[in-house]
Write an enzyme that holds these catalytic residues in place. Structure first.
Site, PDB file in Angstrom:
ATOM      1  N   GLY A 128      55.081 -33.691 -32.478  1.00  0.00           N
ATOM      2  CA  GLY A 128      54.787 -32.233 -33.274  1.00  0.00           C
ATOM      3  C   GLY A 128      54.087 -32.654 -34.413  1.00  0.00           C
ATOM      4  O   GLY A 128      53.682 -33.689 -34.574  1.00  0.00           O
ATOM      5  N   ILE A 147      54.702 -32.654 -38.016  1.00  0.00           N
ATOM      6  CA  ILE A 147      55.302 -33.495 -38.883  1.00  0.00           C
ATOM      7  C   ILE A 147      55.332 -34.874 -38.161  1.00  0.00           C
ATOM      8  O   ILE A 147      55.258 -35.953 -38.699  1.00  0.00           O
ATOM      9  CB  ILE A 147      56.547 -33.064 -39.719  1.00  0.00           C
ATOM     10  CG1 ILE A 147      56.102 -31.670 -40.226  1.00  0.00           C
ATOM     11  CG2 ILE A 147      56.895 -34.289 -40.490  1.00  0.00           C
ATOM     12  CD1 ILE A 147      57.290 -31.018 -40.819  1.00  0.00           C
ATOM     13  N   ASP A 164      60.004 -36.711 -26.689  1.00  0.00           N
ATOM     14  CA  ASP A 164      59.584 -35.489 -26.970  1.00  0.00           C
ATOM     15  C   ASP A 164      59.650 -34.510 -25.683  1.00  0.00           C
ATOM     16  O   ASP A 164      59.368 -35.182 -24.733  1.00  0.00           O
ATOM     17  CB  ASP A 164      58.328 -35.356 -27.588  1.00  0.00           C
ATOM     18  CG  ASP A 164      58.008 -34.076 -28.478  1.00  0.00           C
ATOM     19  OD1 ASP A 164      57.862 -33.113 -27.506  1.00  0.00           O
ATOM     20  OD2 ASP A 164      57.645 -34.403 -29.593  1.00  0.00           O
ATOM     21  N   PHE A 210      63.265 -34.944 -35.711  1.00  0.00           N
ATOM     22  CA  PHE A 210      62.447 -33.897 -36.127  1.00  0.00           C
ATOM     23  C   PHE A 210      62.719 -32.606 -34.759  1.00  0.00           C
ATOM     24  O   PHE A 210      62.106 -31.472 -35.224  1.00  0.00           O
ATOM     25  CB  PHE A 210      60.791 -34.419 -35.692  1.00  0.00           C
ATOM     26  CG  PHE A 210      60.262 -35.168 -36.741  1.00  0.00           C
ATOM     27  CD1 PHE A 210      60.057 -34.821 -38.136  1.00  0.00           C
ATOM     28  CD2 PHE A 210      60.192 -36.568 -36.419  1.00  0.00           C
ATOM     29  CE1 PHE A 210      59.791 -35.822 -39.087  1.00  0.00           C
ATOM     30  CE2 PHE A 210      59.436 -37.540 -37.435  1.00  0.00           C
ATOM     31  CZ  PHE A 210      59.345 -37.250 -38.684  1.00  0.00           C
ATOM     32  N   SER A 224      65.384 -28.576 -44.726  1.00  0.00           N
ATOM     33  CA  SER A 224      64.555 -27.624 -45.085  1.00  0.00           C
ATOM     34  C   SER A 224      64.857 -27.135 -46.521  1.00  0.00           C
ATOM     35  O   SER A 224      65.984 -26.818 -46.559  1.00  0.00           O
ATOM     36  CB  SER A 224      64.238 -26.433 -44.116  1.00  0.00           C
ATOM     37  OG  SER A 224      63.425 -25.442 -44.823  1.00  0.00           O
ATOM     38  N   TYR A 237      67.309 -19.760 -38.094  1.00  0.00           N
ATOM     39  CA  TYR A 237      66.591 -21.081 -38.277  1.00  0.00           C
ATOM     40  C   TYR A 237      67.128 -21.689 -39.503  1.00  0.00           C
ATOM     41  O   TYR A 237      67.379 -23.210 -39.272  1.00  0.00           O
ATOM     42  CB  TYR A 237      65.200 -20.885 -38.329  1.00  0.00           C
ATOM     43  CG  TYR A 237      64.343 -21.992 -38.889  1.00  0.00           C
ATOM     44  CD1 TYR A 237      64.203 -23.085 -38.222  1.00  0.00           C
ATOM     45  CD2 TYR A 237      64.067 -22.131 -40.006  1.00  0.00           C
ATOM     46  CE1 TYR A 237      63.667 -24.145 -38.849  1.00  0.00           C
ATOM     47  CE2 TYR A 237      63.287 -23.265 -40.845  1.00  0.00           C
ATOM     48  CZ  TYR A 237      62.984 -24.455 -40.035  1.00  0.00           C
ATOM     49  OH  TYR A 237      62.365 -25.369 -40.721  1.00  0.00           O
ATOM     50  N   LYS A 252      69.599 -25.494 -39.884  1.00  0.00           N
ATOM     51  CA  LYS A 252      69.312 -26.631 -40.872  1.00  0.00           C
ATOM     52  C   LYS A 252      70.515 -27.111 -41.665  1.00  0.00           C
ATOM     53  O   LYS A 252      70.826 -28.183 -41.698  1.00  0.00           O
ATOM     54  CB  LYS A 252      68.071 -26.458 -41.903  1.00  0.00           C
ATOM     55  CG  LYS A 252      66.592 -26.314 -40.862  1.00  0.00           C
ATOM     56  CD  LYS A 252      66.224 -27.746 -40.419  1.00  0.00           C
ATOM     57  CE  LYS A 252      65.022 -27.583 -39.676  1.00  0.00           C
ATOM     58  NZ  LYS A 252      64.902 -28.637 -38.606  1.00  0.00           N
ATOM     59  N   ASN A 270      56.781 -26.779 -48.224  1.00  0.00           N
ATOM     60  CA  ASN A 270      55.902 -26.238 -47.272  1.00  0.00           C
ATOM     61  C   ASN A 270      54.777 -27.158 -47.105  1.00  0.00           C
ATOM     62  O   ASN A 270      53.679 -27.241 -47.685  1.00  0.00           O
ATOM     63  CB  ASN A 270      55.279 -25.155 -48.095  1.00  0.00           C
ATOM     64  CG  ASN A 270      56.252 -23.896 -48.338  1.00  0.00           C
ATOM     65  OD1 ASN A 270      57.334 -24.113 -48.961  1.00  0.00           O
ATOM     66  ND2 ASN A 270      55.916 -22.680 -47.502  1.00  0.00           N
ATOM     67  N   LEU A 330      51.346 -19.453 -43.690  1.00  0.00           N
ATOM     68  CA  LEU A 330      50.079 -19.169 -44.578  1.00  0.00           C
ATOM     69  C   LEU A 330      49.123 -19.906 -44.243  1.00  0.00           C
ATOM     70  O   LEU A 330      47.714 -19.365 -43.686  1.00  0.00           O
ATOM     71  CB  LEU A 330      50.326 -19.055 -45.976  1.00  0.00           C
ATOM     72  CG  LEU A 330      49.357 -18.811 -46.922  1.00  0.00           C
ATOM     73  CD1 LEU A 330      48.687 -17.532 -46.714  1.00  0.00           C
ATOM     74  CD2 LEU A 330      49.557 -19.145 -48.299  1.00  0.00           C
ATOM     75  N   ASP A 383      61.136 -12.883 -47.879  1.00  0.00           N
ATOM     76  CA  ASP A 383      60.474 -13.957 -48.604  1.00  0.00           C
ATOM     77  C   ASP A 383      61.066 -13.765 -49.984  1.00  0.00           C
ATOM     78  O   ASP A 383      61.184 -12.804 -50.661  1.00  0.00           O
ATOM     79  CB  ASP A 383      58.862 -13.458 -48.707  1.00  0.00           C
ATOM     80  CG  ASP A 383      58.111 -13.811 -47.623  1.00  0.00           C
ATOM     81  OD1 ASP A 383      58.546 -15.052 -46.707  1.00  0.00           O
ATOM     82  OD2 ASP A 383      57.094 -13.271 -47.464  1.00  0.00           O
TER      83      ASP A 383
HETATM   84  C1  WQD Z   1      54.018 -18.826 -47.540  1.00  0.00           C
HETATM   85  C2  WQD Z   1      53.773 -17.548 -48.391  1.00  0.00           C
HETATM   86  C3  WQD Z   1      54.090 -15.391 -47.456  1.00  0.00           C
HETATM   87  C4  WQD Z   1      51.591 -15.624 -44.078  1.00  0.00           C
HETATM   88  C5  WQD Z   1      58.664 -20.991 -43.835  1.00  0.00           C
HETATM   89  C6  WQD Z   1      59.896 -21.275 -43.652  1.00  0.00           C
HETATM   90  C7  WQD Z   1      60.353 -22.506 -43.989  1.00  0.00           C
HETATM   91  C8  WQD Z   1      59.454 -23.538 -43.526  1.00  0.00           C
HETATM   92  C9  WQD Z   1      58.047 -23.143 -43.906  1.00  0.00           C
HETATM   93  C10 WQD Z   1      59.177 -24.343 -41.253  1.00  0.00           C
HETATM   94  C11 WQD Z   1      54.706 -16.454 -48.494  1.00  0.00           C
HETATM   95  C12 WQD Z   1      52.721 -15.652 -47.461  1.00  0.00           C
HETATM   96  C13 WQD Z   1      52.332 -16.113 -45.322  1.00  0.00           C
HETATM   97  C14 WQD Z   1      50.425 -14.660 -43.980  1.00  0.00           C
HETATM   98  C15 WQD Z   1      51.227 -14.379 -46.486  1.00  0.00           C
HETATM   99  N1  WQD Z   1      59.869 -23.589 -42.035  1.00  0.00           N
HETATM  100  N2  WQD Z   1      51.905 -15.355 -46.261  1.00  0.00           N
HETATM  101  N3  WQD Z   1      50.231 -14.053 -45.259  1.00  0.00           N
HETATM  102  O1  WQD Z   1      57.770 -18.615 -45.832  1.00  0.00           O
HETATM  103  O2  WQD Z   1      57.681 -20.380 -47.639  1.00  0.00           O
HETATM  104  O3  WQD Z   1      58.422 -21.163 -45.372  1.00  0.00           O
HETATM  105  O4  WQD Z   1      57.783 -21.890 -43.280  1.00  0.00           O
HETATM  106  O5  WQD Z   1      59.246 -24.739 -40.209  1.00  0.00           O
HETATM  107  O6  WQD Z   1      61.752 -22.661 -43.696  1.00  0.00           O
HETATM  108  O7  WQD Z   1      60.831 -20.153 -44.106  1.00  0.00           O
HETATM  109  O8  WQD Z   1      56.113 -20.246 -45.648  1.00  0.00           O
HETATM  110  O9  WQD Z   1      53.634 -20.203 -45.008  1.00  0.00           O
HETATM  111  O10 WQD Z   1      55.191 -18.550 -44.021  1.00  0.00           O
HETATM  112  O11 WQD Z   1      54.484 -18.431 -46.448  1.00  0.00           O
HETATM  113  O12 WQD Z   1      50.831 -13.723 -47.431  1.00  0.00           O
HETATM  114  O13 WQD Z   1      49.661 -14.357 -43.040  1.00  0.00           O
HETATM  115  O14 WQD Z   1      52.593 -17.107 -47.855  1.00  0.00           O
HETATM  116  O15 WQD Z   1      54.584 -14.113 -47.685  1.00  0.00           O
HETATM  117  O16 WQD Z   1      54.787 -15.927 -49.739  1.00  0.00           O
HETATM  118  P1  WQD Z   1      57.701 -20.021 -46.202  1.00  0.00           P
HETATM  119  P2  WQD Z   1      54.765 -19.340 -45.113  1.00  0.00           P
END
Ligand code: WQD
Length: 338
Positions: free
Chosen positions: A10, A12, A31, A80, A124, A149, A153, A179, A200, A295
């Site tokens: 995967g 990571i 895996d 993982f 996480s 989810y 964890k 992140n 994101l 969020d």
């Molecule tokens: C980051 C910021 C969004 C997409 C999540 C899980 C966490 C971990 C990592 C993994 C936020 C904003 C996002 C988009 C946006 N899990 N955003 N437009 O939510 O901090 O963490 O992923 O396996 O457990 O909760 O990360 O990257 O989804 O979002 O504006 O199209 O980007 O609202 O503020 P998050 P994210």
């Protein structure tokens, strides 16, 4: 040393393979490729010039885990493998609880039976929940997760702690990731989300590549400096190097230890978008959109403990993360299936 990586193909896991091989260790991957590709491991071999021993199998099946442990002498495992889509977990919670909890229990039973009582677990920052204020410290009370989810964890942390209490020979290291973004500098391995990305950075990359029409910025009215959410983005190779330190620590110590793996620095969504545009010399189609449910306004680590005890500190900048993520996307427009 020789380490077992469940879910090692995967995002990571594959980067951790590179970091471990580069540090002179051997890796064995288990895996089931349910959300990953064996191609990632071939790429790891290309990057490192070393062999990756891989077994196709499911951590929920004792015979699959035992097959590896009977063939390989393992010093410690990193777990993982697991389902990881937050939104999906709300719709199919039983699949998440069944898979993510059973795999840990089965893996630990098999490891224990083979005398391998050392495990590093992918936890996480989500376990800090809404009840704590960042910067998050490892000794804060955890729980209060907002989705299944996150609860898997949390529950796995509890299970592993209890196991270690019951048998002090165990060494348990719980890593709370913030992140993880970016990709290996070579552009050969990276994040390959299936379907529409939730996170994101992959969404930004796909928008830049024209796969998605528009990046929606979820919420600009949060109580943060520019109104968008703040997160502790961490280069996946820094995270991978943290696993090398955590495994070496697990081999030397007994007990349970928990470490945040983050930079300790928070960046807003606007800051990430601006950095991506600046570093890569492009302009994203983007618009402000309503908040996304669940969020939190801010999440970032106190990264002091990992530095003090593991001697690990993230070295790569937000610019490195943006450049490497885009490099991977450009070289692999359709991920590993291109
Ligand atoms: C980051 C910021 C969004 C997409 C999540 C899980 C966490 C971990 C990592 C993994 C936020 C904003 C996002 C988009 C946006 N899990 N955003 N437009 O939510 O901090 O963490 O992923 O396996 O457990 O909760 O990360 O990257 O989804 O979002 O504006 O199209 O980007 O609202 O503020 P998050 P994210």
């Amino acid at each position: 040393m020789r380490f077992l990586l469940t879910g090692g193909a995967g995002f990571i896991g594959s980067h951790t393979c590179v970091a471990l091989l580069s540090a002179g260790h051997d890796v064995v991957v288990l895996d089931n490729y349910s959300n990953s590709s064996p191609e990632a491991l071939r790429r790891v071999e290309r990057i490192t010039g070393k062999k990756v021993k891989a077994y196709e199998g499911d951590c929920c099946k004792a015979q699959d885990v035992n097959r590896v442990l009977e063939n390989e002498k393992i010093d410690a495992a990193v777990h993982f493998a697991g389902f990881k889509a937050v939104g999906e977990s709300v719709h199919i919670p039983l699949n998440y609880y069944e898979n993510n909890i059973n795999s840990t229990i089965t893996l630990c039973r098999c490891l224990s039976a083979h005398g391998v009582k050392r495990i590093v677990f992918s936890s996480s920052a989500t376990v800090y929940g809404a009840d704590n204020q960042p910067p998050y410290k490892e000794d804060m009370r955890v729980g209060g997760c907002t989705n299944p989810y996150g609860w898997t964890k949390y529950m796995n942390e509890v299970i592993l702690r209890d196991l270690q209490v019951s048998d002090p020979e165990w060494s348990v290291v719980l890593l709370r990731y913030f992140n993880p973004v970016g990709a290996h500098e070579s552009g050969l391995i990276g994040e390959d989300p299936s379907g529409i990305p939730n996170n994101l950075m992959p969404f930004i990359c796909q928008t830049a590549a024209g796969v998605r029409d528009m990046l929606h910025i979820f919420g600009n009215d949060y109580p943060t400096p520019d109104g968008t959410c703040v997160r502790d983005y961490l280069h996946v190779m820094d995270l991978a190097e943290g696993h090398v330190k955590a495994l070496e620590y697990a081999v030397e110590h007994q007990g349970t230890e928990v470490f945040n793996l983050g930079t300790g620095e928070g960046y807003s969504v606007y800051q990430v978008v601006n950095a991506f545009e600046r570093v890569n010399g492009l302009t994203l189609n983007k618009e402000d959109a309503p908040r996304r449910e669940g969020d939190l306004p801010e999440s970032f680590a106190d990264a002091g403990k990992a530095e003090k005890i593991l001697g690990w500190k993230a070295r790569r900048s937000l610019e490195d993360m943006c450049r490497d993520a885009w490099h991977w996307q450009k070289m692999n427009p359709r991920g590993y299936h291109g």
